[in-house]
Enzyme design. Sequence first.
Site, PDB file in Angstrom:
ATOM      1  CB  THR A 134      -0.895  -0.007   1.265  1.00  0.00           C
ATOM      2  OG1 THR A 134      -1.508   1.272   1.407  1.00  0.00           O
ATOM      3  CG2 THR A 134      -0.118  -0.304   2.533  1.00  0.00           C
ATOM      4  CG  ASP A 135      -1.139   4.978  -0.938  1.00  0.00           C
ATOM      5  OD1 ASP A 135      -1.654   4.347   0.005  1.00  0.00           O
ATOM      6  OD2 ASP A 135      -1.757   5.862  -1.566  1.00  0.00           O
ATOM      7  CD  GLU A 136      -3.184   3.773   4.590  1.00  0.00           C
ATOM      8  OE1 GLU A 136      -2.920   3.607   5.789  1.00  0.00           O
ATOM      9  OE2 GLU A 136      -4.350   3.861   4.163  1.00  0.00           O
ATOM     10  CE1 TYR A 159      -3.416  -2.385   5.990  1.00  0.00           C
ATOM     11  CE2 TYR A 159      -3.115  -0.059   5.437  1.00  0.00           C
ATOM     12  CZ  TYR A 159      -3.295  -1.374   5.037  1.00  0.00           C
ATOM     13  OH  TYR A 159      -3.342  -1.682   3.704  1.00  0.00           O
ATOM     14  CE  LYS A 163      -0.246  -4.423   3.145  1.00  0.00           C
ATOM     15  NZ  LYS A 163      -0.750  -5.737   2.630  1.00  0.00           N
TER      16      LYS A 163
HETATM   17  P1  NAD Z   1     -10.116  -6.779   2.755  1.00  0.00           P
HETATM   18  O1  NAD Z   1     -10.063  -6.457   4.211  1.00  0.00           O
HETATM   19  O2  NAD Z   1     -11.358  -6.461   1.987  1.00  0.00           O
HETATM   20  O3  NAD Z   1      -9.841  -8.337   2.547  1.00  0.00           O
HETATM   21  C1  NAD Z   1      -8.844  -9.011   3.254  1.00  0.00           C
HETATM   22  C2  NAD Z   1      -9.059 -10.508   3.054  1.00  0.00           C
HETATM   23  O4  NAD Z   1      -8.001 -11.205   3.713  1.00  0.00           O
HETATM   24  C3  NAD Z   1     -10.382 -11.029   3.629  1.00  0.00           C
HETATM   25  O5  NAD Z   1     -11.003 -11.880   2.713  1.00  0.00           O
HETATM   26  C4  NAD Z   1      -9.938 -11.791   4.879  1.00  0.00           C
HETATM   27  O6  NAD Z   1     -10.795 -12.867   5.213  1.00  0.00           O
HETATM   28  C5  NAD Z   1      -8.557 -12.282   4.451  1.00  0.00           C
HETATM   29  N1  NAD Z   1      -7.675 -12.556   5.598  1.00  0.00           N
HETATM   30  C6  NAD Z   1      -7.461 -11.769   6.679  1.00  0.00           C
HETATM   31  N2  NAD Z   1      -6.598 -12.376   7.526  1.00  0.00           N
HETATM   32  C7  NAD Z   1      -6.251 -13.560   6.944  1.00  0.00           C
HETATM   33  C8  NAD Z   1      -5.379 -14.614   7.312  1.00  0.00           C
HETATM   34  N3  NAD Z   1      -4.683 -14.586   8.461  1.00  0.00           N
HETATM   35  N4  NAD Z   1      -5.249 -15.670   6.484  1.00  0.00           N
HETATM   36  C9  NAD Z   1      -5.954 -15.725   5.320  1.00  0.00           C
HETATM   37  N5  NAD Z   1      -6.810 -14.757   4.928  1.00  0.00           N
HETATM   38  C10 NAD Z   1      -6.943 -13.674   5.723  1.00  0.00           C
HETATM   39  O7  NAD Z   1      -8.840  -6.069   2.115  1.00  0.00           O
HETATM   40  P2  NAD Z   1      -8.665  -5.389   0.692  1.00  0.00           P
HETATM   41  O8  NAD Z   1      -9.106  -3.980   0.772  1.00  0.00           O
HETATM   42  O9  NAD Z   1      -9.207  -6.277  -0.342  1.00  0.00           O
HETATM   43  O10 NAD Z   1      -7.067  -5.363   0.599  1.00  0.00           O
HETATM   44  C11 NAD Z   1      -6.357  -6.469   0.049  1.00  0.00           C
HETATM   45  C12 NAD Z   1      -4.871  -6.162   0.116  1.00  0.00           C
HETATM   46  O11 NAD Z   1      -4.587  -4.979  -0.628  1.00  0.00           O
HETATM   47  C13 NAD Z   1      -4.361  -5.902   1.529  1.00  0.00           C
HETATM   48  O12 NAD Z   1      -3.100  -6.496   1.642  1.00  0.00           O
HETATM   49  C14 NAD Z   1      -4.260  -4.386   1.616  1.00  0.00           C
HETATM   50  O13 NAD Z   1      -3.247  -4.022   2.521  1.00  0.00           O
HETATM   51  C15 NAD Z   1      -3.906  -4.033   0.193  1.00  0.00           C
HETATM   52  N6  NAD Z   1      -4.345  -2.715  -0.275  1.00  0.00           N
HETATM   53  C16 NAD Z   1      -5.627  -2.306  -0.124  1.00  0.00           C
HETATM   54  C17 NAD Z   1      -6.039  -1.085  -0.647  1.00  0.00           C
HETATM   55  C18 NAD Z   1      -7.463  -0.596  -0.531  1.00  0.00           C
HETATM   56  O14 NAD Z   1      -7.741   0.555  -0.860  1.00  0.00           O
HETATM   57  N7  NAD Z   1      -8.405  -1.406  -0.095  1.00  0.00           N
HETATM   58  C19 NAD Z   1      -5.110  -0.276  -1.317  1.00  0.00           C
HETATM   59  C20 NAD Z   1      -3.781  -0.720  -1.435  1.00  0.00           C
HETATM   60  C21 NAD Z   1      -3.418  -1.947  -0.929  1.00  0.00           C
HETATM   61  O1  DAU Z   2      -4.090   4.077   0.625  1.00  0.00           O
HETATM   62  C1  DAU Z   2      -4.370   2.725   0.566  1.00  0.00           C
HETATM   63  C2  DAU Z   2      -5.151   2.320   1.790  1.00  0.00           C
HETATM   64  O2  DAU Z   2      -6.468   2.832   1.624  1.00  0.00           O
HETATM   65  C3  DAU Z   2      -5.194   0.812   2.009  1.00  0.00           C
HETATM   66  O3  DAU Z   2      -3.898   0.352   2.256  1.00  0.00           O
HETATM   67  C4  DAU Z   2      -6.119   0.451   3.180  1.00  0.00           C
HETATM   68  O4  DAU Z   2      -6.232  -0.954   3.294  1.00  0.00           O
HETATM   69  C5  DAU Z   2      -7.481   1.040   2.913  1.00  0.00           C
HETATM   70  O5  DAU Z   2      -8.331   0.788   4.008  1.00  0.00           O
HETATM   71  C6  DAU Z   2      -7.379   2.546   2.657  1.00  0.00           C
HETATM   72  O6  DAU Z   2      -6.998   3.244   3.871  1.00  0.00           O
HETATM   73  P1  DAU Z   2      -7.675   4.652   4.278  1.00  0.00           P
HETATM   74  O7  DAU Z   2      -7.527   4.823   5.719  1.00  0.00           O
HETATM   75  O8  DAU Z   2      -7.188   5.742   3.388  1.00  0.00           O
HETATM   76  O9  DAU Z   2      -9.223   4.330   3.849  1.00  0.00           O
HETATM   77  P2  DAU Z   2     -10.599   4.625   4.589  1.00  0.00           P
HETATM   78  O10 DAU Z   2     -11.675   4.280   3.603  1.00  0.00           O
HETATM   79  O11 DAU Z   2     -10.661   4.018   5.930  1.00  0.00           O
HETATM   80  O12 DAU Z   2     -10.571   6.201   4.772  1.00  0.00           O
HETATM   81  C7  DAU Z   2     -10.419   7.076   3.653  1.00  0.00           C
HETATM   82  C8  DAU Z   2     -10.371   8.492   4.199  1.00  0.00           C
HETATM   83  O13 DAU Z   2     -11.667   8.838   4.693  1.00  0.00           O
HETATM   84  C9  DAU Z   2      -9.430   8.682   5.355  1.00  0.00           C
HETATM   85  O14 DAU Z   2      -8.826   9.960   5.278  1.00  0.00           O
HETATM   86  C10 DAU Z   2     -10.308   8.618   6.593  1.00  0.00           C
HETATM   87  C11 DAU Z   2     -11.620   9.188   6.085  1.00  0.00           C
HETATM   88  N1  DAU Z   2     -12.841   8.634   6.708  1.00  0.00           N
HETATM   89  C12 DAU Z   2     -12.993   7.288   6.730  1.00  0.00           C
HETATM   90  C13 DAU Z   2     -14.122   6.727   7.291  1.00  0.00           C
HETATM   91  C14 DAU Z   2     -14.300   5.218   7.339  1.00  0.00           C
HETATM   92  C15 DAU Z   2     -13.815   9.491   7.201  1.00  0.00           C
HETATM   93  O15 DAU Z   2     -13.701  10.719   7.149  1.00  0.00           O
HETATM   94  N2  DAU Z   2     -14.941   8.927   7.757  1.00  0.00           N
HETATM   95  C16 DAU Z   2     -15.129   7.577   7.834  1.00  0.00           C
HETATM   96  O16 DAU Z   2     -16.178   7.133   8.378  1.00  0.00           O
END
Ligand code: NAD
Ligand code: DAU
Length: 352
Positions: A134-136, A159, A163
Amino acid sequence: MKTYLITGCAGFIGSNFVYYMLNKYKEIRLVNLDKLTYAGNLENLKGVEGDPRHIFVQGDICDKELVSKLFAEYDFDYVINFAAESHVDRSISNPEIFVQTNVLGTVNLLQCAKDAWYNNGSWTEGKKYVQVSTDEVYGSLGEDGYFMETTPLCPHSPYSSSKASADMFVMAFHDTYGMPVNITRCSNNYGPYQFPEKLIPLMINNVKNHKKLPVYGDGMNVRDWLYVEDHCKAIDMVAEGGRVGEVYNVGGHNERPNIFIVKTIIAQLHDRLKDEGISEDLIEYVADRLGHDRRYGIDPTKIKDELGWYPETPFEVGIVKTIDWYLANQEWMSHVTSGDYLKYYEDMYKNK
Ligand code: NAD
Ligand code: DAU
């Protein structure tokens, strides 16, 4: 035919990846290892039920015996590790599970891959491990500049720290043992099947139900939004063509403040549902997230120049597709918003 171990693919991005890959490749085998935590949902995979190219295994990436057994049974060509605890707010209230899954789980996958692929001092040809990061991990930007692959890691939340640790282990396996690896670092994804604890699906669901819209702080934190299918395409391209040992940033060139996202969803649903109960009066500014990163912005030049990837879906198109999907999948939404998730959300919201 290539065989992939894909982990965490009952979750948001992973389930989209399953559809993307099965659509793209006729001959492929995807072994999907997922623990089915609160975020994993077999309903996300309904569309591939009965497809022999997709094999679902419920289990934990930390389980050495199970993962080794899968390697022995399937002789994987690729491992693509999506599995993670992914929600920043949850990591603030309960960091330990993030270390368990995101760090120790990744190390277990690396170790099992090494045991299977590294024999008599050399790596079997054609194997690769891809870590979905992730970019985070780069931390937070000021008003100017972008995250490059060379930007030093500077995570702030539990988190992103977990990562970043995982990324360092992936690189350690490359640097120490010569393991063929890539890391992708993507910005915020949106699209179908995203669990409604994350900003966009949470806001869509709340707006539709005339619930308050909790905006953290001043609403001016900036995220770089990418339609999930574009991320899936990038991961496939990196697995296929990424230079071994390299990191690739993936981003949408689409930076928006949170309040813009919230107001866009309100306007869209107001017009689409012709519902006068939907208005900006639903917005409620609440206490800020602890350690809230101010701005993320990706420079995706490397993946564009080396692999020809670019974000294909403009935000205006992606957000409409996304809202359409959630409106058409109310049953999915009501299933995931019941039980554990609802309780968690209510507890969080009560404290705001
Ligand atoms: P998500 O939370 O929707 O899904 C995570 C999945 O992993 C779930 O199906 C969960 O059951 C499974 N899981 C959790 N713990 C596990 C374990 N110990 N063993 C096996 N399975 C397990 O997450 P997402 O948003 O789909 O993100 C997927 C990946 O992409 C993550 O690694 C996250 O860090 C990365 N990522 C997410 C975003 C985003 O915006 N959502 C952006 C950049 C990177
Ligand atoms: O940047 C990539 C990341 O994006 C991934 O690695 C993470 O898995 C994914 O969860 C996401 O993280 P963020 O923290 O950026 O996403 P989130 O949707 O939780 O929040 C987006 C922005 O909105 C953040 O600045 C917090 C804000 N927010 C979020 C929620 C849930 C609010 O203002 N209100 C809310 O209720």
